[in-house]
Each structure stands twice: as structure tokens, then as C-alpha cells.
Enzyme design. Structure first.
Site, PDB file in Angstrom:
ATOM      1  N   TYR A   1      32.216 -21.673 142.054  1.00  0.00           N
ATOM      2  CA  TYR A   1      33.200 -22.419 142.856  1.00  0.00           C
ATOM      3  C   TYR A   1      32.801 -22.380 144.329  1.00  0.00           C
ATOM      4  CZ  TYR A   1      37.728 -23.440 145.098  1.00  0.00           C
ATOM      5  OH  TYR A   1      38.731 -23.965 145.878  1.00  0.00           O
TER       6      TYR A   1
ATOM      7  N   LYS B   1      31.896 -25.409 147.139  1.00  0.00           N
ATOM      8  CA  LYS B   1      32.588 -25.622 148.419  1.00  0.00           C
ATOM      9  C   LYS B   1      31.623 -25.493 149.608  1.00  0.00           C
ATOM     10  CE  LYS B   1      36.599 -26.614 146.651  1.00  0.00           C
ATOM     11  NZ  LYS B   1      37.160 -27.976 146.763  1.00  0.00           N
TER      12      LYS B   1
HETATM   13  N1  LIG Z   1      44.938 -23.296 145.719  1.00  0.00           N
HETATM   14  C1  LIG Z   1      44.161 -22.736 146.618  1.00  0.00           C
HETATM   15  O1  LIG Z   1      44.370 -21.575 147.008  1.00  0.00           O
HETATM   16  C2  LIG Z   1      43.002 -23.481 147.230  1.00  0.00           C
HETATM   17  C3  LIG Z   1      42.287 -22.835 148.250  1.00  0.00           C
HETATM   18  C4  LIG Z   1      41.207 -23.505 148.834  1.00  0.00           C
HETATM   19  C5  LIG Z   1      40.867 -24.786 148.443  1.00  0.00           C
HETATM   20  N2  LIG Z   1      41.574 -25.381 147.445  1.00  0.00           N
HETATM   21  C6  LIG Z   1      41.146 -26.730 147.055  1.00  0.00           C
HETATM   22  O2  LIG Z   1      42.225 -27.645 147.251  1.00  0.00           O
HETATM   23  C7  LIG Z   1      42.173 -28.689 146.274  1.00  0.00           C
HETATM   24  C8  LIG Z   1      43.504 -28.768 145.526  1.00  0.00           C
HETATM   25  O3  LIG Z   1      43.777 -27.492 144.933  1.00  0.00           O
HETATM   26  P1  LIG Z   1      45.168 -27.148 144.235  1.00  0.00           P
HETATM   27  O4  LIG Z   1      45.384 -25.696 144.419  1.00  0.00           O
HETATM   28  O5  LIG Z   1      46.216 -28.099 144.658  1.00  0.00           O
HETATM   29  O6  LIG Z   1      44.763 -27.409 142.713  1.00  0.00           O
HETATM   30  P2  LIG Z   1      45.700 -27.731 141.427  1.00  0.00           P
HETATM   31  O7  LIG Z   1      44.905 -27.315 140.257  1.00  0.00           O
HETATM   32  O8  LIG Z   1      47.053 -27.150 141.623  1.00  0.00           O
HETATM   33  O9  LIG Z   1      45.813 -29.333 141.473  1.00  0.00           O
HETATM   34  C9  LIG Z   1      44.661 -30.119 141.346  1.00  0.00           C
HETATM   35  C10 LIG Z   1      45.029 -31.548 141.009  1.00  0.00           C
HETATM   36  O10 LIG Z   1      43.793 -32.266 140.873  1.00  0.00           O
HETATM   37  C11 LIG Z   1      43.813 -33.004 139.650  1.00  0.00           C
HETATM   38  N3  LIG Z   1      42.439 -33.124 139.139  1.00  0.00           N
HETATM   39  C12 LIG Z   1      41.648 -32.161 138.597  1.00  0.00           C
HETATM   40  N4  LIG Z   1      40.476 -32.663 138.210  1.00  0.00           N
HETATM   41  C13 LIG Z   1      40.509 -33.984 138.503  1.00  0.00           C
HETATM   42  C14 LIG Z   1      39.597 -35.058 138.323  1.00  0.00           C
HETATM   43  N5  LIG Z   1      38.407 -34.886 137.730  1.00  0.00           N
HETATM   44  N6  LIG Z   1      39.958 -36.294 138.761  1.00  0.00           N
HETATM   45  C15 LIG Z   1      41.163 -36.496 139.324  1.00  0.00           C
HETATM   46  N7  LIG Z   1      42.073 -35.527 139.503  1.00  0.00           N
HETATM   47  C16 LIG Z   1      41.753 -34.283 139.097  1.00  0.00           C
HETATM   48  C17 LIG Z   1      44.706 -32.218 138.713  1.00  0.00           C
HETATM   49  O11 LIG Z   1      45.230 -33.051 137.684  1.00  0.00           O
HETATM   50  C18 LIG Z   1      45.776 -31.693 139.677  1.00  0.00           C
HETATM   51  O12 LIG Z   1      46.832 -32.616 139.832  1.00  0.00           O
HETATM   52  C19 LIG Z   1      40.983 -28.348 145.376  1.00  0.00           C
HETATM   53  O13 LIG Z   1      39.839 -29.062 145.803  1.00  0.00           O
HETATM   54  C20 LIG Z   1      40.776 -26.865 145.592  1.00  0.00           C
HETATM   55  O14 LIG Z   1      39.464 -26.457 145.333  1.00  0.00           O
HETATM   56  C21 LIG Z   1      42.629 -24.769 146.825  1.00  0.00           C
END
Ligand SMILES: NC(=O)c1ccc[n+]([C@@H]2O[C@H](COP(=O)([O-])OP(=O)(O)OC[C@H]3O[C@@H](n4cnc5c(N)ncnc54)[C@H](O)[C@@H]3O)[C@@H](O)[C@H]2O)c1
Length: 253
Positions: A149, A153
Site C-alpha cells: 500500500y 502511495k
Molecule cells: N482511511 C484512512 O485512514 C486513509 C488514510 C490515508 C489515505 N487514505 C486514502 O483515501 C482514499 C479513501 O479512503 P477511505 O478510507 O475513504 O476508503 P473506504 O474503503 O472507506 O472507501 C473507498 C471507496 O472507494 C470505492 N472504491 C474502491 N475501489 C474502487 C474502484 N476500483 N473503483 C471505484 N471505486 C472504488 C469503494 O466502493 C468505497 O466507496 C483512499 O485512496 C485511501 O487510500 C485513507
């Protein structure tokens, strides 16, 4: 004139928070997700003529079709948020080839396709635009058991820099937001996997990470959305190629 923003992965979590903020900033939001029902629900909730779309960001043609559909529906595109992404919990030595391919297809290729599709439309419109990518604290400092992961990033950070340089002449800015420990279903999944690996109670890993945050609380999607709101606004016009930490004080770079 009303501005139009696309948010991928807008059906839940951080993406949903971004959709709510951009709608309250006055955008019509195209909420795009693998889960179209969730996307449509969020779009209906925020109003402003926002609409839900199906997209699989790892599919090149899907991403171009998404932009075409949004422009057909609303006439223009102003902001493209490459938010959707997945996490995977595994030691690097245990990561399976098909899992590595899957996460790179979504987190890296998906971000590239989003940049390509948005830039094509922005160039056609001829007045610039804003591309905003989801990076992470893990894009600045790799985390054990989140190594693959983290690699995706780090890649997003590199792509953000190169795309910013390439697209600056077209007045297109490209930036990224780097959240910390956001209380979304993604972190529930990470916590559950770590609980299994370390044989510890559910919630313990998440709490340990939260205890390391200077501002003393877990991050809400709204905390991330506030930064995205700025990056989507003309107030950020002189910023490009940056991957900005919004983590409550975890990483200092
Ligand atoms: N949650 C955290 O702590 C965190 C921290 C740093 C970065 N991020 C990044 O932020 C972004 C959102 O994270 P989150 O925590 O809201 O995740 P989440 O899993 O809660 O939500 C992700 C959403 O993306 C959709 N999704 C997944 N694969 C997909 C695809 N191939 N095409 C279209 N939609 C797709 C899912 O259906 C879901 O609605 C991600 O890129 C994640 O890496 C999250």
C-alpha cells in the site's frame, strides 16, 4: 456559473466527506463509485443536482466514459478528485502476485487514468482545471504490513509531481492530500487484519495509532475534505505538485 467536480470513491468514507464539502462549497458533484447505489444515495443527500455514477477506476475506458458522461450531463468539468483506493495488509515477503497487481491497478493505474481523462477534458475546455489525488501518510513514510500500500502511495506522490510539471502550461494544477488515521471502513479493515496477525483485541491497533497523533484524536473525513476544498478553490491556484499532509501531527516532512 456552477462548477462541476468528480469525486471517485465518493460513496463512503473520505470520498463521501469530500462530496459533502464540495457540494456545500457550491459544486455540482459527480459521485463515482464501484458501488453505484451508495454513490447515488450520497449525491441525492447533498443536492445541487449532484448525481451518482458507476466507475471502476482500474478500468481505463471506464474513467474516460465517466468524464464524457459528466460533461454530457453538466456541460463542463472543473475539478477531478482521484479519491478511490484500497488498502491491503500483508508483510512484503507474503504478498501474493495477484494482490500486488490488484492494488497497483486500483491505486496507481486508477490515479493515472483519472489524470489522463480529466486532463484531456480540461485541455479541450482551454481554461485549466484542478486534479486532486489521494495520497497518504504512508506515501511519505512506509508502514510495516502496509508496505505494498505504501509503495502505491509513494507512486501517487511521484505521479502528482510529474503530472504537475507536464500540465502546468495548460493551467492545470495537480496536488494530493495525505491523510493520517481516518475513521472510515478502510481503517476498520486494517484494524481487523492487524488484530488477527498480532492476536490482539479489535480496536487496539487503531487506538495505538490514534495515541500517536499530536492533536489527540482520530481524523474525520471532514478534516480531509477541508484541505480538498482549498485545493479545489482558486485560493490554491499557485500551488502545484504538492502532496500535503493532513494528519493531525503524525509525520513532519
Ligand atoms: N482511511 C484512512 O485512514 C486513509 C488514510 C490515508 C489515505 N487514505 C486514502 O483515501 C482514499 C479513501 O479512503 P477511505 O478510507 O475513504 O476508503 P473506504 O474503503 O472507506 O472507501 C473507498 C471507496 O472507494 C470505492 N472504491 C474502491 N475501489 C474502487 C474502484 N476500483 N473503483 C471505484 N471505486 C472504488 C469503494 O466502493 C468505497 O466507496 C483512499 O485512496 C485511501 O487510500 C485513507
Amino acid at each position: 456559473m456552477v462548477k462541476v467536480a468528480v469525486v471517485t470513491g465518493g460513496g463512503q468514507g473520505i470520498g463521501e466527506g469530500i462530496v459533502k464539502q464540495l457540494a456545500s462549497d457550491g459544486f455540482t458533484v459527480a459521485v463515482a463509485d464501484l458501488n453505484k447505489d451508495n454513490a447515488t444515495k450520497v449525491a441525492e443527500e447533498v443536492g445541487n443536482e449532484s448525481k451518482g455514477y458507476y466507475v471502476d477506476i482500474s478500468n481505463h475506458d471506464d474513467m474516460f466514459k465517466l468524464v464524457d458522461d459528466v460533461v454530457r450531463d453538466f456541460g463542463q468539468l472543473d475539478v477531478f478528485v482521484n479519491n478511490a483506493g484500497i488498502a491491503q495488509i500483508a508483510a512484503i515477503v507474503d504478498a501474493k502476485p495477484e494482490e500486488i497487481t490488484k492494488i497497483f491497478n486500483i491505486n496507481v493505474n486508477g490515479t493515472i487514468y483519472g489524470i489522463q481523462a480529466a486532463a484531456k477534458q480540461f485541455k479541450k475546455q482551454g481554461k485549466g482545471g484542478k486534479i486532486i489525488n489521494a495520497c497518504s501518510i504512508a506515501g511519505h513514510q512506509a508502514v510495516e504490513l502496509l508496505g505494498i500500500y505504501s509503495a502505491t502511495k509513494f507512486a501517487v506522490r511521484g505521479i502528482t509531481q510529474a503530472a504537475a510539471k507536464e500540465l502546468a502550461k495548460d493551467k492545470i494544477t495537480v496536488n494530493a492530500y495525505c491523510p493520517g488515521i481516518v475513521l472510515t471502513p478502510m481503517w476498520d479493515q486494517i484494524d481487523a487484519a492487524m488484530a488477527k496477525i498480532y492476536d490482539r483485541p479489535l480496536g487496539e491497533t487503531k487506538q495505538e495509532y490514534i495515541d500517536g497523533i499530536a492533536l489527540g484524536r482520530g481524523e474525520e473525513p471532514a478534516d480531509v475534505a477541508n484541505l480538498v476544498s482549498f485545493l479545489a478553490d482558486e485560493k490554491s491556484n499557485y500551488i502545484t505538485g504538492q502532496s500535503i499532509l493532513v494528519d493531525g501531527g503524525i509525520n513532519y516532512v
